[in-house]
Design a protein around this motif. Structure first.
Motif, PDB file in Angstrom:
ATOM      1  N   UNK A  49       0.836  -1.205   0.000  1.00 24.28           N
ATOM      2  CA  UNK A  49       0.000   0.000   0.000  1.00 24.28           C
ATOM      3  C   UNK A  49       0.869   1.253   0.000  1.00 24.28           C
ATOM      4  N   UNK A  50       1.985   1.219   0.709  1.00 27.82           N
ATOM      5  CA  UNK A  50       2.897   2.376   0.727  1.00 27.82           C
ATOM      6  C   UNK A  50       3.514   2.603  -0.644  1.00 27.82           C
ATOM      7  N   UNK A  51       3.842   1.525  -1.353  1.00 24.98           N
ATOM      8  CA  UNK A  51       4.392   1.650  -2.701  1.00 24.98           C
ATOM      9  C   UNK A  51       3.337   2.240  -3.650  1.00 24.98           C
ATOM     10  N   UNK A  52       2.120   1.766  -3.537  1.00 24.97           N
ATOM     11  CA  UNK A  52       1.030   2.287  -4.365  1.00 24.97           C
ATOM     12  C   UNK A  52       0.815   3.771  -4.088  1.00 24.97           C
ATOM     13  N   UNK A  53       0.856   4.167  -2.831  1.00 23.67           N
ATOM     14  CA  UNK A  53       0.707   5.585  -2.463  1.00 23.67           C
ATOM     15  C   UNK A  53       1.797   6.416  -3.131  1.00 23.67           C
ATOM     16  N   UNK A  54       3.050   5.937  -3.066  1.00 25.78           N
ATOM     17  CA  UNK A  54       4.166   6.673  -3.677  1.00 25.78           C
ATOM     18  C   UNK A  54       3.981   6.819  -5.186  1.00 25.78           C
ATOM     19  N   UNK A  55       3.582   5.746  -5.846  1.00 29.25           N
ATOM     20  CA  UNK A  55       3.408   5.776  -7.299  1.00 29.25           C
ATOM     21  C   UNK A  55       2.286   6.735  -7.680  1.00 29.25           C
ATOM     22  N   UNK A  56       1.153   6.609  -7.020  1.00 30.38           N
ATOM     23  CA  UNK A  56       0.011   7.467  -7.363  1.00 30.38           C
ATOM     24  C   UNK A  56       0.325   8.931  -7.062  1.00 30.38           C
ATOM     25  N   UNK A  57       1.006   9.197  -5.963  1.00 27.79           N
ATOM     26  CA  UNK A  57       1.391  10.570  -5.629  1.00 27.79           C
ATOM     27  C   UNK A  57       2.248  11.163  -6.734  1.00 27.79           C
ATOM     28  N   UNK A  58       3.203  10.378  -7.238  1.00 27.36           N
ATOM     29  CA  UNK A  58       4.065  10.848  -8.331  1.00 27.36           C
ATOM     30  C   UNK A  58       3.251  11.086  -9.604  1.00 27.36           C
TER      31      UNK A  58
END
Length: 120
Positions: A100-109
């Motif tokens: 979930x943290x990786x998904x958050x980082x990707x979507x934020x970018x």
């Protein structure tokens, strides 16, 4: 489409599959309240990513991706709560939390990039 793999589409779909498996495990342990929260938010990420891919405008794209980001953050919250309260015995949630943290980082970018460029 350009034929390249869509990383966030693939990751959010796999995350949803993993969340459904977690939901099944929670139901088996008679956990019905938090299981509904995590399955709703965890599967909503990919649904919003899919909607964003079919967006009618850059504004629509950013809106859907922003919703996906919020759902990912909510999922991260529920996963940490389930882990830290030891609600599930013998279930390691750290890989889902990291996911979930990786998904958050990707979507934020993606949202930041889309907000500052002229292309979607």
């Amino acid at each position: 489409m350009n034929g390249k793999p869509n990383v966030i589409k693939e990751k959010s779909y796999q995350f949803a599959i993993d969340i459904v498996q977690l939901y099944k495990a929670m139901i088996k342990q008679n956990e019905f309240v938090l299981s509904k929260q995590i399955v709703r938010s965890g599967t909503s990420i990919g649904a919003n990513v899919e909607e964003a891919i079919a967006a009618q405008s850059r504004r629509d794209f950013i809106s859907k991706m922003s919703i996906a980001s919020k759902e990912a953050r909510e999922s991260n919250y529920w996963l940490r709560l389930i882990r830290d309260t030891n609600l599930l015995k013998d279930v390691d949630l750290n890989y889902l939390i990291s996911g979930s943290e990786e998904i958050i980082r990707i979507i934020t970018a993606i949202v930041k990039t889309s907000s500052t460029t002229n292309e979607v």
